[in-house]
Design a protein around this motif. Structure first.
Motif, short mmCIF file in Angstrom:
data_model
loop_
_atom_site.label_atom_id
_atom_site.label_comp_id
_atom_site.label_asym_id
_atom_site.label_seq_id
_atom_site.Cartn_x
_atom_site.Cartn_y
_atom_site.Cartn_z
N LYS A 102 0.81 -1.22 0.00
CA LYS A 102 0.00 0.00 0.00
C LYS A 102 0.85 1.27 0.00
N SER A 103 2.13 1.14 0.33
CA SER A 103 2.95 2.34 0.50
C SER A 103 4.19 2.40 -0.38
N GLU A 104 4.67 1.23 -0.84
CA GLU A 104 5.86 1.22 -1.68
C GLU A 104 5.48 1.56 -3.13
N PRO A 105 6.19 2.49 -3.78
CA PRO A 105 5.81 2.89 -5.14
C PRO A 105 6.05 1.81 -6.18
N ASN A 106 7.05 0.97 -5.97
CA ASN A 106 7.38 -0.07 -6.94
C ASN A 106 7.82 -1.35 -6.23
N ASP A 107 7.32 -2.47 -6.70
CA ASP A 107 7.80 -3.80 -6.31
C ASP A 107 7.99 -3.97 -4.80
N PRO A 108 6.92 -3.98 -4.03
CA PRO A 108 7.06 -4.23 -2.59
C PRO A 108 7.63 -5.61 -2.29
N ASN A 109 7.59 -6.51 -3.30
CA ASN A 109 8.14 -7.86 -3.13
C ASN A 109 9.61 -7.95 -3.53
N ALA A 110 10.25 -6.81 -3.80
CA ALA A 110 11.67 -6.82 -4.14
C ALA A 110 12.51 -7.15 -2.91
N THR A 111 13.55 -7.93 -3.11
CA THR A 111 14.40 -8.34 -2.00
C THR A 111 15.83 -8.54 -2.50
N SER A 112 16.80 -8.22 -1.67
CA SER A 112 18.18 -8.51 -2.01
C SER A 112 18.45 -9.98 -1.68
N LEU A 113 19.10 -10.67 -2.60
CA LEU A 113 19.41 -12.09 -2.44
C LEU A 113 20.92 -12.26 -2.35
N ALA A 114 21.39 -12.84 -1.26
CA ALA A 114 22.81 -13.03 -1.04
C ALA A 114 23.18 -14.50 -1.21
N THR A 115 24.26 -14.74 -1.96
CA THR A 115 24.79 -16.08 -2.18
C THR A 115 26.31 -16.02 -2.03
N VAL A 116 26.95 -17.16 -2.15
CA VAL A 116 28.41 -17.24 -2.06
C VAL A 116 28.92 -18.09 -3.21
N ASP A 117 29.98 -17.63 -3.88
CA ASP A 117 30.51 -18.41 -5.00
C ASP A 117 31.45 -19.50 -4.51
N GLY A 118 32.04 -20.24 -5.45
CA GLY A 118 32.89 -21.36 -5.10
C GLY A 118 34.14 -21.00 -4.35
N ASP A 119 34.55 -19.73 -4.42
CA ASP A 119 35.73 -19.26 -3.69
C ASP A 119 35.38 -18.65 -2.35
N GLY A 120 34.10 -18.71 -1.98
CA GLY A 120 33.67 -18.14 -0.72
C GLY A 120 33.42 -16.65 -0.77
N MET A 121 33.43 -16.06 -1.99
CA MET A 121 33.19 -14.63 -2.14
C MET A 121 31.68 -14.37 -2.18
N PRO A 122 31.17 -13.48 -1.31
CA PRO A 122 29.73 -13.22 -1.31
C PRO A 122 29.30 -12.42 -2.53
N ASN A 123 28.03 -12.57 -2.87
CA ASN A 123 27.44 -11.91 -4.02
C ASN A 123 26.02 -11.52 -3.63
N VAL A 124 25.54 -10.38 -4.11
CA VAL A 124 24.18 -9.96 -3.78
C VAL A 124 23.57 -9.23 -4.95
N ARG A 125 22.25 -9.40 -5.12
CA ARG A 125 21.51 -8.73 -6.18
C ARG A 125 20.04 -8.68 -5.79
N MET A 126 19.27 -7.85 -6.49
CA MET A 126 17.85 -7.76 -6.22
C MET A 126 17.07 -8.77 -7.05
N VAL A 127 16.10 -9.42 -6.43
CA VAL A 127 15.19 -10.32 -7.12
C VAL A 127 13.78 -10.02 -6.62
N LEU A 128 12.79 -10.68 -7.21
CA LEU A 128 11.40 -10.50 -6.77
C LEU A 128 10.91 -11.77 -6.10
N LEU A 129 10.38 -11.63 -4.91
CA LEU A 129 9.74 -12.75 -4.23
C LEU A 129 8.47 -13.11 -5.00
N LYS A 130 8.31 -14.39 -5.32
CA LYS A 130 7.15 -14.81 -6.10
C LYS A 130 6.21 -15.73 -5.34
N GLY A 131 6.47 -15.92 -4.09
CA GLY A 131 5.56 -16.71 -3.28
C GLY A 131 6.18 -17.05 -1.94
#
Length: 205
Positions: free
Chosen positions: A30-59
């Motif tokens: 009701k209050s967010e102008p765009n994509d209230p289901n947007a979330t940052s997703l954090a993962t780790v690669d094979g070398d243990g280096m963290p990575n983050v990006r925005m995705v949309l929660l779909k359920g």
């Protein structure tokens, strides 16, 4: 009831996190102008280096929080490599944040098929045309691939690519954060016990 008192009641009356998350997500819608289901997703690669990006929660439900992607993308490969991930929702208009972390499972083929079929036709074409996270020689090459798949699937349904599916974070902990004056914020953390029940603990800000 004051605003702060309402915030306290909103969190204190819940003994499990999913209902509270649902209420917060509804309020964000009701209050967010765009994509209230947007979330940052954090993962780790094979070398243990963290990575983050925005995705949309779909359920989400009591099993966890689901999103969809190309399995051959960077995040897809990183998740498959560790089968662990974390999310952070931030609703600036409400001054709220929710953090989720835990092991990951791939959604069923039926779930992936159902969600893929619900996407706009152009997005389904894009899933076939984009070799996500890999080098692209030019914008023209992408547009050419889109044109080729548009012609290929000109008639009838567009099938889901084998390399496109979804993941579900099955949270071991979910933290609800609410802004308060003088940085004396509210932090309530739900942690899942071995039997599946949730414990709730208030933390210092």
């Amino acid at each position: 009831m004051t605003t702060d008192a309402h915030k306290d009641k909103n969190q204190a009356e819940h003994d499990e996190p999913f209902r509270l998350f649902g209420e917060w997500l509804e309020e964000a819608g009701k209050s967010e102008p765009n994509d209230p289901n947007a979330t940052s997703l954090a993962t780790v690669d094979g070398d243990g280096m963290p990575n983050v990006r925005m995705v949309l929660l779909k359920g989400f439900d009591e099993r966890g929080f689901a999103f969809y992607t190309n399995l051959e993308s960077a995040k897809g490969r990183e998740i498959v490599g560790s089968m662990k991930a974390a999310m952070c929702f931030h609703w600036k208009s409400l001054r709220r944040q929710v953090r989720v972390r835990g092991p990951v499972e791939q959604v069923s083929d039926e779930e992936a098929d159902s969600y893929f079929a619900s996407r706009p036709r152009g997005s389904r074409i894009g899933a076939w045309a984009s070799k996500q996270s890999r080098p692209l020689e030019s914008r023209y090459a992408l547009e050419k691939a889109v044109a080729e798949y548009t012609a290929k699937f000109a008639v009838g349904e567009i099938p889901r690519p084998e390399y496109w599916s979804g993941f579900r974070i099955m949270p071991e902990s979910i933290e609800f954060w609410q802004d308060r004056q003088f940085r004396l914020h509210d932090r309530i953390i739900f942690q899942r016990e071995s039997g599946g029940a949730w414990t709730k603990t208030r933390f210092y800000p």
